[in-house]
Design a protein around this motif. Structure first.
Motif, mmCIF file in Angstrom:
data_model
loop_
_atom_site.group_PDB
_atom_site.id
_atom_site.type_symbol
_atom_site.label_atom_id
_atom_site.label_comp_id
_atom_site.label_asym_id
_atom_site.label_seq_id
_atom_site.Cartn_x
_atom_site.Cartn_y
_atom_site.Cartn_z
ATOM 1 N N SER A 697 68.619 84.173 85.447
ATOM 2 C CA SER A 697 68.519 85.321 84.558
ATOM 3 C C SER A 697 69.540 85.199 83.440
ATOM 4 N N GLY A 698 69.666 86.234 82.673
ATOM 5 C CA GLY A 698 70.583 86.224 81.537
ATOM 6 C C GLY A 698 69.853 85.866 80.268
ATOM 7 N N LYS A 699 70.636 85.738 79.196
ATOM 8 C CA LYS A 699 70.030 85.362 77.923
ATOM 9 C C LYS A 699 70.102 83.854 77.765
ATOM 10 N N LEU A 700 69.207 83.320 76.978
ATOM 11 C CA LEU A 700 69.312 81.892 76.666
ATOM 12 C C LEU A 700 70.535 81.741 75.786
ATOM 13 N N GLN A 701 71.541 81.149 76.350
ATOM 14 C CA GLN A 701 72.836 81.242 75.706
ATOM 15 C C GLN A 701 73.044 80.223 74.618
ATOM 16 N N SER A 702 74.090 80.494 73.880
ATOM 17 C CA SER A 702 74.468 79.551 72.842
ATOM 18 C C SER A 702 74.902 78.219 73.461
ATOM 19 N N SER A 703 75.117 78.212 74.798
ATOM 20 C CA SER A 703 75.503 76.942 75.437
ATOM 21 C C SER A 703 74.413 75.892 75.291
ATOM 22 N N LEU A 704 73.216 76.335 74.989
ATOM 23 C CA LEU A 704 72.135 75.366 74.765
ATOM 24 C C LEU A 704 72.099 74.855 73.328
ATOM 25 N N LYS A 705 73.039 75.348 72.533
ATOM 26 C CA LYS A 705 72.956 74.987 71.107
ATOM 27 C C LYS A 705 73.183 73.496 70.855
#
Ligand SMILES: *[C@@H]1O[C@H](CO)[C@@H](O)[C@H](O)[C@H]1NC(C)=O
Ligand SMILES: *[C@@H]1O[C@H](CO)[C@@H](O)[C@H](O)[C@H]1NC(C)=O
Ligand SMILES: *[C@@H]1O[C@H](CO)[C@@H](O)[C@H](O)[C@H]1NC(C)=O
Ligand SMILES: *[C@@H]1O[C@H](CO)[C@@H](O)[C@H](O)[C@H]1NC(C)=O
Ligand SMILES: *[C@@H]1O[C@H](CO)[C@@H](O)[C@H](O)[C@H]1NC(C)=O
Ligand SMILES: *[C@@H]1O[C@H](CO)[C@@H](O)[C@H](O)[C@H]1NC(C)=O
Ligand SMILES: *[C@@H]1O[C@H](CO)[C@@H](O)[C@H](O)[C@H]1NC(C)=O
Ligand SMILES: *[C@@H]1O[C@H](CO)[C@@H](O)[C@H](O)[C@H]1NC(C)=O
Ligand SMILES: *[C@@H]1O[C@H](CO)[C@@H](O)[C@H](O)[C@H]1NC(C)=O
Ligand SMILES: *[C@@H]1O[C@H](CO)[C@@H](O)[C@H](O)[C@H]1NC(C)=O
Ligand SMILES: *[C@@H]1O[C@H](CO)[C@@H](O)[C@H](O)[C@H]1NC(C)=O
Ligand SMILES: *[C@@H]1O[C@H](CO)[C@@H](O)[C@H](O)[C@H]1NC(C)=O
Length: 825
Positions: A697-705
């Motif tokens: 869950s959670g948001k698709l984070q900026s960690s995937l940037k």
């Protein structure tokens, strides 16, 4: 090889020692020869600076007689030290890893102490096959004026060759071959008028444009090798005339000459001529035809593209003829029977056709014939018949790989009693493997792979007591293989037999007579019990017993030895039970595939050297924290991690910073919870991220940037929420698949997705998206035209060991699935 060259060398060595017989002022003239103290001292000093990992100079002790030491010879009258051999007696055959390791381990290294200068009568110095890496050749060697023989070959010296070597005016033999050295000119060689043997192969002579002018004036030169020296041009007129030259090797230089200069063909005494790997084109030059005294002729690796000239068959002294890897056309003339001295003929990798002439069988001295990769229009039995003359008695090597051969093998094979190597791989030979193969008692390598052999494996295979390599994979063999088939195969080290329908039936306590290193029995029937005999194989490095019907636990002793593997494939069986838990480290192997079994319990820990780990489609449960966070500060080599379809649960830990090599990560179809951890950002090489069907869950984070390389993002069937981040369109520019299906994403679809020009699959269905469809849908041109299944991302995990790159199952599965954009509105 040819004995005439060898005997020249021996004769001259004899001369060297005789030549130094004059009693000498400094060395005592006692008949009972004892070491001279000053020389003993010099040797001990020399030893001090030498690295000797295997203590091979143990005999060099301060209280001994140095004339008795290993590698030392004193003059039988004067006691002066005349010969010093600190070479590595092992060599690398470029084939056996074990041998290579032993070779490397036994290398001397360290520094060469100038104390050698105190050996005033040293004739012979051999430092070959060692590792003096990083250091240049010491200049002071040029001051050991008594030297007649200097061998520094493959000793890993680097840098410019000191011109001081040109002071060694008594030198007969100079061997400097090896990588890492260079010379800008060869002027210094003119100080070596007695030189008979010169080998500077692999030395970079790109700038030494005087190479021919200097060497052609060395009037004593007999053997001359400049292979792979980056020479660019053979001058058309040498200064001297090489009048004694016996052997000339100019291979691997890729000369820019259009023609081979005529002076070469005029060398009156040439016996060996090597011009291979030079890219010469056109016909084999008629100018060669005067060189009838040749015994060795090597012209492989060029682009000679006419027929084999008829005059070549009249070279009655020729022993070694190598024409492989050209574009030679036409047929082999029956005049080949005139090559009565021939020992080895290699015509492979050309475009020769027609029939192999029967007269070939009359070459009674032939030991090797290589005819692979041509277009013979003959059945295999006809070819064997052609070879059935007196040739069959001595023949040791017969290579007919990839030669479009049809037909059956017959009993005739049994007449090649001395065959050591036989390869028929990649043909269409059918029918049974004849019993007569079992009579080839010298056979070491047998390659029948990739044909259409039918029937069972003859039992008398078990007699081939010299057999080391057996390749029979990808045929249509069937039936039972038993202990008898291996009864005398004591030397077997490689067995590839996958792609047949064979069943192994051996007793439970069978201990094979061999210690095998590579074994591939994929798709055999080995089950249902674990093949216990594998536990007796202490040298096994590569093992594939995938899809072999084993329904058993893997014995502990097998896991204990798992660190020896470089490749381990147990996939597609019914293995169950647990793999010993951490801190037991599963294997240092590069590739581990245990997928599609029933392994259960916690995940194992793996060594940081593993490159591919596939544990998918099992019943592993619990967390992945210990696997991911094991030795958390040690950089990991893993490029492919597949844990799909297990019962793993808990959070994905934030331990990704040392997994920088990862390209494929699949944690799909598990029970993971929580969000995507921030350290995923470290995976800058990641191409495929699959987290589908979990409870993330959670948001698709900026960690995937950090996703420039990402081609596949699949987070379908989770509980992600928030809006679809617009940065995906700009940052993830390689994206081909974006699957966000069945989550809780809301808001509108960002126009920025239109920038994803490589996108082939976009699935946003079953979310809470609203608003209108971006106008750019039709711009996803890739989607309409490209063929995903053909894309190079769909790696194969073949049963041959050559390719360790794994499949990307995701992409195979999606093949044919449709673009679901329209269903969301
Ligand atoms: C020393 O060696 C030479 C050359 O091998 C040989 O001719 C000679 O007889 C030897 N002398 C003695 C004393 O052994
Ligand atoms: C130098 O040593 C190498 C390896 O020991 C050997 O193969 C080569 O024949 C030697 N060279 C000469 C000129 O004897
Ligand atoms: C050795 O050669 C160098 C140049 O190549 C020269 O300067 C030097 O004098 C020579 N030494 C001896 C002892 O001949
Ligand atoms: C080669 O050169 C030497 C010296 O320059 C000369 O004496 C000899 O006759 C020449 N040989 C040939 C075959 O030209
Ligand atoms: C080959 O020999 C013939 C006759 O002896 C001669 O005319 C010709 O010049 C020679 N060719 C070469 C390249 O030496
Ligand atoms: C082969 O040898 C035979 C008999 O010696 C001879 O007649 C024939 O011309 C030779 N062929 C070639 C190509 O040299
Ligand atoms: C193989 O050897 C057996 C005896 O060991 C013999 O009977 C048989 O004729 C041989 N086969 C061939 C083809 O040489
Ligand atoms: C195996 O080799 C031994 C000794 O070389 C021999 O006596 C025996 O007959 C061989 N067995 C088979 C099955 O070939
Ligand atoms: C998963 O493993 C089972 C056997 O355990 C096998 O039948 C099935 O085909 C495998 N599924 C995939 C997708 O490989
Ligand atoms: C996931 O967890 C739920 C409840 O804890 C369980 O019912 C389900 O079987 C699990 N699924 C898998 C694939 O392990
Ligand atoms: C879509 O393609 C058209 C022409 O094919 C182009 O004019 C337009 O700018 C493209 N739109 C986007 C968003 O790339
Ligand atoms: C897609 O692949 C199939 C078979 O793999 C082939 O027949 C077809 O021509 C390919 N289509 C395109 C557009 O490349």
């Amino acid at each position: 090889m040819d004995s005439s060259l060898g005997s020249i060398r021996l004769i001259f060595l004899g001369l060297l020692i005789i030549a130094s017989i004059h009693p000498n002022f400094f060395c005592s003239g006692d008949y009972e020869v004892h070491c001279i103290k000053s020389e003993q001292h010099a040797l001990l000093k020399f030893k001090q600076h030498l690295k000797d990992p295997l203590n091979r100079l143990a005999s060099w002790a301060s209280d001994g007689d140095c004339c008795q030491w290993a590698g030392v010879v004193c003059h039988n009258v004067t006691a002066c030290l005349i010969l010093l051999v600190v070479e590595n007696f092992l060599t690398d055959d470029g084939q056996h890893e074990v041998q290579y390791e032993a070779y490397v381990q036994s290398m001397f290294g360290g520094k060469i102490n100038p104390s050698l200068l105190d050996l005033k009568h040293l004739n012979y110095l051999d430092l070959s096959n060692n590792d003096f890496s990083g250091t240049p050749i010491p200049k002071f060697l040029g001051s050991i004026g008594s030297l007649r023989y200097l061998n520094l070959s493959n000793a890993r010296f680097v840098g410019v060759i000191p011109h001081q070597l040109g002071n060694l005016s008594n030198l007969y033999y100079l061997d400097l071959q090896g990588y890492g050295l260079y010379a800008n000119n060869l002027q210094w060689l003119s100080g070596l008028p007695s030189l008979q043997h010169l080998d500077m192969s692999h030395v970079n002579l790109r700038k030494a444009s005087d190479w021919l002018q200097v060497t052609s004036k060395l009037m004593s030169l007999l053997e001359f090798r400049l292979s792979d020296c980056e020479l660019r041009f053979i001058p058309s007129t040498p200064n001297g005339n090489f009048s004694f030259l016996v052997s000339l090797d100019l291979s691997g230089n890729f000369f820019e000459n259009t023609f081979i200069p005529l002076w070469i063909f005029g060398l009156p005494n040439l016996v060996s001529f090597d011009l291979s790997d030079n890219g010469f084109q056109g016909p084999i030059l008629d100018d060669l035809q005067n060189m009838t005294s040749l015994k060795h002729l090597y012209l492989s690796g060029n682009h000679f593209n006419h027929q084999i000239p008829i005059w070549l068959y009249s070279f009655s002294h020729l022993k070694f003829l190598d024409l492989h890897s050209n574009n030679l056309q036409g047929t082999i003339s029956s005049a080949i029977e005139n090559l009565t001295s021939a020992i080895s003929i290699d015509f492979s990798y050309n475009e020769l056709g027609g029939k192999v002439p029967r007269s070939l069988g009359n070459l009674c001295n032939l030991r090797e014939i290589k005819l692979s990769s041509n277009k013979w229009s003959q059945e295999i039995s006809e070819i064997l018949e052609s070879l059935s003359g007196c040739l069959s008695e001595k023949l040791e090597i017969l290579e007919l790989t990839d030669a479009q051969l049809l037909g059956h093998l017959t009993g005739e094979l049994g007449m090649f009693k001395n065959l050591v190597k036989l390869t028929f791989v990649y043909n269409s030979i059918s029918g049974p493997i004849p019993m007569s193969l079992g009579n080839l008692s010298s056979l070491r390598v047998l390659d029948l792979a990739n044909n259409q052999f039918k029937g069972s494996l003859p039992q008398n295979f078990g007699q081939l007591s010299k057999l080391e390599t057996l390749f029979i994979e990808s045929n249509m063999l069937e039936g039972v293989v038993s202990e008898v088939h291996f009864s005398n195969l004591t030397r077997l080290i490689e067995l590839f037999a996958f792609g047949n329908r064979l069943t192994l039936k051996v007793s439970h306590d069978w201990i094979p007579p061999f210690q095998i290193e590579e074994l591939n029995l994929q798709s055999w029937n080995l089950g249902p019990k674990f093949p216990q005999w594998l536990c007796s194989q202490r040298n096994l490095r590569r093992l594939d017993i995938s899809n072999t019907g084993v329904l058993d636990v893997v014995p502990l002793s097998f896991w204990d030895s798992s660190s020896q593997f470089e490749y381990l494939n147990l996939a597609n069986n019914l293995f169950h039970g647990e793999i010993p838990y951490c801190p037991m480290i599963l294997s240092t192997s590069s590739v581990i595939d245990l997928s599609s079994n029933h392994f259960n319990g916690p995940l194992p820990c793996i060594s940081s050297n593993v490159i591919v780990l596939d544990l998918s489609n099992n019943s592993f449960s619990g967390s992945i924290s210990h696997l991911l966070c094991f030795k958390v500060n040690e950089p990991k080599q893993l490029g492919f991690l597949n844990l799909e379809k297990n019962h793993l649960s808990g959070k994905i830990p934030n331990c990704w910073t040392k997994w920088k090599k990862l390209e494929f990560l699949n944690l799909g179809n598990n029970n993971f919870t929580g969000n995507i951890p921030a350290s995923i950002r470290s995976l800058t090489l990641l191409k495929s991220l699959r987290l589908h069907n979990n409870k993330l869950s959670g948001k698709l984070q900026s960690s995937l940037k950090n996703c420039e390389k990402l081609e596949n993002i699949d987070v379908a069937e989770n509980e992600f929420f928030g809006s679809i981040p617009s940065w995906i369109g700009h940052k993830c520019s390689s994206l081909m698949i974006l699957n966000l299906r069945s989550n809780n994403f809301h808001g509108h679809i960002p126009e920025e997705l239109c920038a994803l020009t490589s996108l082939q699959i976009l699935d946003l269905s079953h979310n809470k998206l609203s608003g209108s469809m971006p106008t750019c849908v039709k711009n996803f041109s890739a989607m309409a035209t490209k063929n995903i299944s053909n894309h190079d991302m769909s790696f194969r995990f073949t049963s041959s060991y050559d390719e360790i790159l794994p499949r990307e199952s995701a992409l195979l599965v999606i093949k044919g699935r449709i673009f679901e954009y329209s269903t969301i509105l």
